[in-house]
Design a protein around this motif. Sequence first.
Motif, PDB file in Angstrom:
ATOM      1  N   ASN A  12     -14.190   5.699   0.912  1.00 57.96           N
ATOM      2  CA  ASN A  12     -14.845   6.437  -0.159  1.00 57.96           C
ATOM      3  C   ASN A  12     -13.921   7.553  -0.631  1.00 57.96           C
ATOM      4  O   ASN A  12     -13.701   8.528   0.079  1.00 57.96           O
ATOM      5  CB  ASN A  12     -16.175   7.023   0.337  1.00 57.96           C
ATOM      6  N   ILE A  13     -13.378   7.407  -1.819  1.00 55.65           N
ATOM      7  CA  ILE A  13     -12.419   8.398  -2.311  1.00 55.65           C
ATOM      8  C   ILE A  13     -13.067   9.762  -2.522  1.00 55.65           C
ATOM      9  O   ILE A  13     -12.397  10.790  -2.487  1.00 55.65           O
ATOM     10  CB  ILE A  13     -11.732   7.902  -3.599  1.00 55.65           C
ATOM     11  N   ALA A  14     -14.385   9.798  -2.701  1.00 54.30           N
ATOM     12  CA  ALA A  14     -15.075  11.072  -2.878  1.00 54.30           C
ATOM     13  C   ALA A  14     -15.034  11.916  -1.608  1.00 54.30           C
ATOM     14  O   ALA A  14     -15.191  13.131  -1.656  1.00 54.30           O
ATOM     15  CB  ALA A  14     -16.519  10.834  -3.301  1.00 54.30           C
ATOM     16  N   LYS A  15     -14.805  11.251  -0.460  1.00 55.17           N
ATOM     17  CA  LYS A  15     -14.747  11.964   0.815  1.00 55.17           C
ATOM     18  C   LYS A  15     -13.319  12.046   1.339  1.00 55.17           C
ATOM     19  O   LYS A  15     -13.099  12.294   2.522  1.00 55.17           O
ATOM     20  CB  LYS A  15     -15.640  11.273   1.844  1.00 55.17           C
TER      21      LYS A  15
ATOM     22  N   MET B  87       0.843  -1.174   0.000  1.00 55.39           N
ATOM     23  CA  MET B  87       0.000   0.000   0.000  1.00 55.39           C
ATOM     24  C   MET B  87       0.895   1.246   0.000  1.00 55.39           C
ATOM     25  O   MET B  87       1.695   1.420   0.917  1.00 55.39           O
ATOM     26  CB  MET B  87      -0.893   0.009   1.250  1.00 55.39           C
ATOM     27  N   PRO B  88       0.809   2.114  -1.010  1.00 51.62           N
ATOM     28  CA  PRO B  88       1.580   3.361  -0.969  1.00 51.62           C
ATOM     29  C   PRO B  88       1.227   4.138   0.297  1.00 51.62           C
ATOM     30  O   PRO B  88       0.050   4.185   0.698  1.00 51.62           O
ATOM     31  CB  PRO B  88       1.116   4.102  -2.222  1.00 51.62           C
ATOM     32  N   ILE B  89       2.234   4.725   0.943  1.00 46.26           N
ATOM     33  CA  ILE B  89       1.965   5.403   2.211  1.00 46.26           C
ATOM     34  C   ILE B  89       2.343   6.882   2.169  1.00 46.26           C
ATOM     35  O   ILE B  89       1.551   7.730   2.574  1.00 46.26           O
ATOM     36  CB  ILE B  89       2.669   4.662   3.379  1.00 46.26           C
ATOM     37  N   VAL B  90       3.536   7.228   1.694  1.00 50.31           N
ATOM     38  CA  VAL B  90       3.925   8.636   1.605  1.00 50.31           C
ATOM     39  C   VAL B  90       5.102   8.757   0.642  1.00 50.31           C
ATOM     40  O   VAL B  90       5.899   7.829   0.497  1.00 50.31           O
ATOM     41  CB  VAL B  90       4.303   9.196   2.996  1.00 50.31           C
TER      42      VAL B  90
ATOM     43  N   GLY C 235      -4.426   2.584  -3.211  1.00 48.23           N
ATOM     44  CA  GLY C 235      -4.169   2.328  -1.800  1.00 48.23           C
ATOM     45  C   GLY C 235      -5.445   1.980  -1.050  1.00 48.23           C
ATOM     46  O   GLY C 235      -5.476   1.046  -0.251  1.00 48.23           O
ATOM     47  N   LEU C 236      -6.518   2.723  -1.331  1.00 51.12           N
ATOM     48  CA  LEU C 236      -7.802   2.444  -0.689  1.00 51.12           C
ATOM     49  C   LEU C 236      -8.342   1.078  -1.100  1.00 51.12           C
ATOM     50  O   LEU C 236      -9.032   0.414  -0.317  1.00 51.12           O
ATOM     51  CB  LEU C 236      -8.802   3.550  -1.024  1.00 51.12           C
ATOM     52  N   GLU C 237      -8.028   0.655  -2.311  1.00 50.04           N
ATOM     53  CA  GLU C 237      -8.433  -0.687  -2.733  1.00 50.04           C
ATOM     54  C   GLU C 237      -7.750  -1.752  -1.877  1.00 50.04           C
ATOM     55  O   GLU C 237      -8.344  -2.794  -1.583  1.00 50.04           O
ATOM     56  CB  GLU C 237      -8.085  -0.901  -4.212  1.00 50.04           C
ATOM     57  N   GLN C 238      -6.508  -1.485  -1.460  1.00 51.40           N
ATOM     58  CA  GLN C 238      -5.793  -2.432  -0.606  1.00 51.40           C
ATOM     59  C   GLN C 238      -6.358  -2.399   0.818  1.00 51.40           C
ATOM     60  O   GLN C 238      -6.397  -3.427   1.500  1.00 51.40           O
ATOM     61  CB  GLN C 238      -4.294  -2.122  -0.578  1.00 51.40           C
ATOM     62  N   VAL C 239      -6.811  -1.231   1.261  1.00 49.37           N
ATOM     63  CA  VAL C 239      -7.427  -1.123   2.588  1.00 49.37           C
ATOM     64  C   VAL C 239      -8.634  -2.052   2.676  1.00 49.37           C
ATOM     65  O   VAL C 239      -8.855  -2.732   3.686  1.00 49.37           O
ATOM     66  CB  VAL C 239      -7.844   0.334   2.888  1.00 49.37           C
TER      67      VAL C 239
ATOM     68  N   SER D 111      -7.136  -0.990   9.205  1.00 52.24           N
ATOM     69  CA  SER D 111      -7.799  -0.412   8.037  1.00 52.24           C
ATOM     70  C   SER D 111      -8.281   1.008   8.317  1.00 52.24           C
ATOM     71  O   SER D 111      -8.214   1.883   7.450  1.00 52.24           O
ATOM     72  CB  SER D 111      -8.965  -1.289   7.585  1.00 52.24           C
ATOM     73  N   ALA D 112      -8.759   1.263   9.533  1.00 45.81           N
ATOM     74  CA  ALA D 112      -9.186   2.614   9.894  1.00 45.81           C
ATOM     75  C   ALA D 112      -8.003   3.568   9.880  1.00 45.81           C
ATOM     76  O   ALA D 112      -8.101   4.715   9.410  1.00 45.81           O
ATOM     77  CB  ALA D 112      -9.855   2.610  11.272  1.00 45.81           C
TER      78      ALA D 112
END
Length: 524
Positions: free
Chosen positions: A386-389, A112-115, A370-374, A340-341
């Motif tokens: 939700n990437i929109a938020k 997961m990409p982090i920074v 990255g969110l897909e891996q979460v 995950s949170a």
Amino acid sequence: MFRIRKSGVVAALVSASVVFGWAGLATPAAAESYVPVSGAGSTWSQNAVDQWRRNVNQYGLTINFAGTGSSDGRQKFKDGNVDFAVSEIPYGITDQGTGIADPAPSRPFSYMPIVAGGTSFMYNLTSGGAPITNLRLSGDVVTKMFTGVITKWNDPLIKADNPSLTLPDRAVVPVVRSDGSGSTAQFTLWMATKYKSLWDSYCDKVGRNECGQTSFFPTTSGMVAQPNSQGVSGYVAQKANEGTITYVEYSYALKTGFPVAKVLNDAGYYVEPTASNVAVGLLGAKINQDKASTMYLTQELGGVYNNKDARAYPLSSYSYMIVPTTEQASFTAAKGGTLSAFANYFLCEGQQQAEVLGYSPLPVNLVKVGLEQVAKIPGADVTTINIAKCNNPTFSASGENTLAKNAPMPDPCDKKGAEQCTEGTGGAAATSTGGTVSETTGTVGTTGTTAAGGAMGVTMGTGPTQCDPDTGTCSSIKAVPVATTSMGWAATNWIILSVIIVLVLVVVVPPVLVTYAARKVRSS
């Protein structure tokens, strides 16, 4: 008479703001379900990870992290001793310098990409009693300094990069990592790719045949080896260790108040690893998008090293968090809920702090994957993903990297051959002209008043040095939500305001009325 302390009002208002805090994490009322998780690995990313885990404490998340180096973190995850790892290099790469293999663990996992950030060259150097804070270095000069070819700071090759500086007749002392590290792997890969003959010659001299990319820097006499990023940056920052130079994440130079060298890129400009320059540099990276590949989401940096954009920093890269995708051994769905949170938080809201911490926020494409891996982490609450938020500062309506698009062009004085710029770099907010020092607000962070400080006695700015140099706590930094769709107030904002108003009416007004009534009774 009914009385209430002012602290009670403040506590009530703070509680209201926490309750309606970041929507991606559970409220404190539900936070009791979170269980602690632990991780280990990269000190390159540690300043960001440590700040983020302090941030999420208010939501009831306990994230333990030990900065033991990327190699150790990967091994601990493989052995099942930690719940997650952070590393700059993936599994499956045999160390060319030592021959040590690094096979992937049997437990299923995702990168997961982090920074993102830039590997910088922090140094400690004075001339005529004044600190030099505007050093410039070509890539081959950097390589020669770390391979024993250049041994004096007044070497003609360093002088050619710095025509305005009076350089001291002092030994160059490279400070390298003594442990297996992603920082070393990134730096040696850059040297092995861009300056192969110099690097191979050095490796042969120290008894390693063509060591290529290695996590373990091959040392020789005249060098100093220290463990982890804190170790190398802390050594350079000591007043007695003048003449030292190290490779370390830009964040550590900001924390310690020391300068970094501007590095010559392929466009002919000397550039600093600021957030925007790193973002531009990474536009040249190739990301493995093959979901069936064991190297999915890992990076290939050749295009970064050779990026022709005048703004690009040539040693830009990003770090990975290695997360489990199944329940196994001690990793449970309850731990997955916590992890995950946390990941959901730092991929979105947490990225707003990246720049002031010395990093570069991830662009929208990396946040999306990255969110897909979460969502793959057992126990993840997918309804909150939700990437929109996602309040990430690089997002735009079109999905382009606005940080890279709006990155400023370098000053004309940063061009090779020009009279060099006088402004300080990194955490050193002072100008340097080869012996004279004058105050400025620095090239990083926000402008503000200056105050004496730093191990070199350099004037410090108020922007990036808000991080405590001993603990790394950035208590004065606050993530400000960035709207991705509308600039107006959302319903949540109105709810927060309404709650605050109600609290004020309920808590403050009654005692005022009681006091007023009592006075009326006494006067009548």
